[in-house]
Design an enzyme around this catalytic site. Structure first.
Site, short mmCIF file in Angstrom:
data_model
loop_
_atom_site.label_atom_id
_atom_site.label_comp_id
_atom_site.label_asym_id
_atom_site.label_seq_id
_atom_site.Cartn_x
_atom_site.Cartn_y
_atom_site.Cartn_z
N SER A 167 3.03 35.71 -8.89
CA SER A 167 3.42 34.32 -8.65
C SER A 167 4.49 33.96 -9.68
O SER A 167 4.65 34.66 -10.69
CB SER A 167 2.19 33.43 -8.89
OG SER A 167 2.54 32.07 -9.01
N TYR A 176 -5.70 30.98 -13.60
CA TYR A 176 -4.73 31.53 -12.66
C TYR A 176 -3.53 32.12 -13.40
O TYR A 176 -3.10 33.25 -13.14
CB TYR A 176 -4.30 30.42 -11.70
CG TYR A 176 -3.42 30.83 -10.54
CD1 TYR A 176 -3.99 31.19 -9.33
CD2 TYR A 176 -2.03 30.83 -10.65
CE1 TYR A 176 -3.18 31.55 -8.25
CE2 TYR A 176 -1.23 31.18 -9.58
CZ TYR A 176 -1.81 31.53 -8.39
OH TYR A 176 -1.01 31.88 -7.32
N1 LIG Z 1 0.50 29.82 -1.72
C1 LIG Z 1 1.28 29.85 -2.80
O1 LIG Z 1 2.02 28.91 -3.10
C2 LIG Z 1 1.31 31.05 -3.68
C3 LIG Z 1 2.36 31.16 -4.59
C4 LIG Z 1 2.42 32.27 -5.42
C5 LIG Z 1 1.46 33.25 -5.31
N2 LIG Z 1 0.46 33.12 -4.41
C6 LIG Z 1 -0.53 34.19 -4.35
O2 LIG Z 1 -0.56 34.73 -3.05
C7 LIG Z 1 -1.85 35.27 -2.79
C8 LIG Z 1 -2.32 34.76 -1.44
O3 LIG Z 1 -2.39 33.37 -1.48
P1 LIG Z 1 -2.30 32.45 -0.16
O4 LIG Z 1 -1.58 31.23 -0.57
O5 LIG Z 1 -1.85 33.25 0.99
O6 LIG Z 1 -3.87 32.05 -0.04
P2 LIG Z 1 -4.82 31.85 1.22
O7 LIG Z 1 -5.93 31.00 0.71
O8 LIG Z 1 -4.06 31.41 2.44
O9 LIG Z 1 -5.35 33.33 1.50
C9 LIG Z 1 -6.12 34.02 0.55
C10 LIG Z 1 -7.00 35.00 1.31
O10 LIG Z 1 -7.78 35.71 0.32
C11 LIG Z 1 -9.09 35.82 0.82
N3 LIG Z 1 -10.05 35.94 -0.29
C12 LIG Z 1 -10.29 35.04 -1.26
N4 LIG Z 1 -11.28 35.49 -2.05
C13 LIG Z 1 -11.66 36.70 -1.57
C14 LIG Z 1 -12.66 37.64 -1.94
N5 LIG Z 1 -13.50 37.41 -2.95
N6 LIG Z 1 -12.77 38.77 -1.23
C15 LIG Z 1 -11.95 39.00 -0.17
N7 LIG Z 1 -11.01 38.14 0.24
C16 LIG Z 1 -10.86 37.00 -0.45
C17 LIG Z 1 -9.34 34.53 1.60
O11 LIG Z 1 -10.41 34.64 2.52
C18 LIG Z 1 -7.99 34.31 2.27
O12 LIG Z 1 -7.93 34.92 3.55
C19 LIG Z 1 -2.74 34.86 -3.96
O13 LIG Z 1 -2.86 35.93 -4.87
C20 LIG Z 1 -1.97 33.74 -4.60
O14 LIG Z 1 -2.23 33.61 -5.97
C21 LIG Z 1 0.36 32.05 -3.58
#
Ligand SMILES: NC(=O)c1ccc[n+]([C@@H]2O[C@H](COP(=O)([O-])OP(=O)(O)OC[C@H]3O[C@@H](n4cnc5c(N)ncnc54)[C@H](O)[C@@H]3O)[C@@H](O)[C@H]2O)c1
Length: 262
Positions: free
Chosen positions: A144, A157
């Protein structure tokens, strides 16, 4: 007469097998699609088994319904079975919890560090021997902008993502001689359920209306004032998996609309 241009179908990941954690939603689901569109066979690992099955069915992949925080799921032999065929490992599963440090629930802190730092270590540890044996591997860590910069109220985080950055670089150094690269991608705010869930919490913490959170909190540092789309991140991850990116390792690719240019 001029010849009609022929459609060239480019499948740079044909024959590759990938696993995406958290592949049922948001960035993970977009990454599954991007990898599959380029020819990879994909395993969608997620605790939401129904959503994982639906995404997997869409792309002709397979689902692994797993809570990655369950110790039994990460038992050595089980991981070896699942990870031995994997050429491309995308560590993406993540959660967010927002609170000032003095109020931060220690159990939440441990859970975030476990899911976003320890689980990637365990999966990479299980995958590497097989990648080394084949002389090819791609580890792609969805970090991120918070792997490179801090924000208030996100202690767990930010700590987990900074730790992931370090772990990715060590993987790059050890994997290099074996044809294994390891990189991070560093999105700013992406239009996913994880961000949508934060908006109410951010509004309460900053004492502003939910409608003001985007402009006054999330996008203040960004030169381009919009959310990143999940497919944009998926495309970058998929490129890192290709042979074109063979010399890219130990790197962190920002996709943050200019946030980290500050
Ligand atoms: N959305 C943002 O703005 C953003 C920005 C930078 C980085 N990220 C990173 O991207 C990644 C994905 O985020 P996203 O925004 O797509 O989130 P999201 O909530 O849409 O998806 C996350 C997925 O991870 C799964 N998950 C969570 N805990 C779990 C566990 N214990 N076991 C198995 N699966 C699990 C959830 O069921 C979900 O399907 C994360 O690592 C997040 O930190 C997101």
């Amino acid at each position: 007469m001029e010849k009609e241009p022929t459609m060239s179908v480019s499948l740079p990941l044909a024959g590759r097998r990938a696993l995406v954690t958290g592949g049922a939603s948001g960035i993970g689901a977009a990454t599954v699609r991007a990898l599959a569109q380029r020819g990879a066979q994909v395993v969608v690992a997620d605790r939401d088994g129904d959503a994982a099955a639906a995404v997997a069915a869409d792309v002709g992949g397979t689902a692994w319904a797993v809570d990655l925080l369950e110790p039994a799921a990460l038992e050595d032999r089980r991981l070896a079975d699942i990870l031995s065929p994997i050429d491309i490992l995308v560590n993406n599963a993540g959660v967010q919890s927002i609170s000032p440090i003095q109020d931060f629930d220690p159990a939440d802190f441990r859970r975030i560090i476990a899911l976003m730092l320890e689980v990637p270590f365990l999966l990479v540890r299980a995958a590497l021997p097989h990648m080394y044996a084949r002389g090819f591997g791609r580890v792609i860590n969805v970090s991120s902008v918070h792997g490179l910069r801090a924000s208030a109220y996100k202690s767990a985080y930010v700590a987990a993502k900074h730790g992931l950055e370090g772990f990715s670089k060590v993987t790059a150094l050890e994997g290099g001689p074996h044809g294994v690269t390891s990189n991070c991608v560093n999105p700013g705010y992406v239009r996913t359920p994880l961000v949508e869930r934060q908006i109410a919490d951010q509004a309460a913490l900053h004492g502003i209306a939910e409608s003001e959170v985007l402009s006054q909190v999330l996008l203040t540092e960004s030169a381009i004032k919009r959310l990143v789309e999940p497919a944009e991140v998926g495309s970058l991850v998929a490129w890192l998996a290709t042979d074109d990116a063979a010399m890219v390792t130990g790197a962190s690719y920002a996709m943050d609309g200019g946030w980290s240019a500050r």
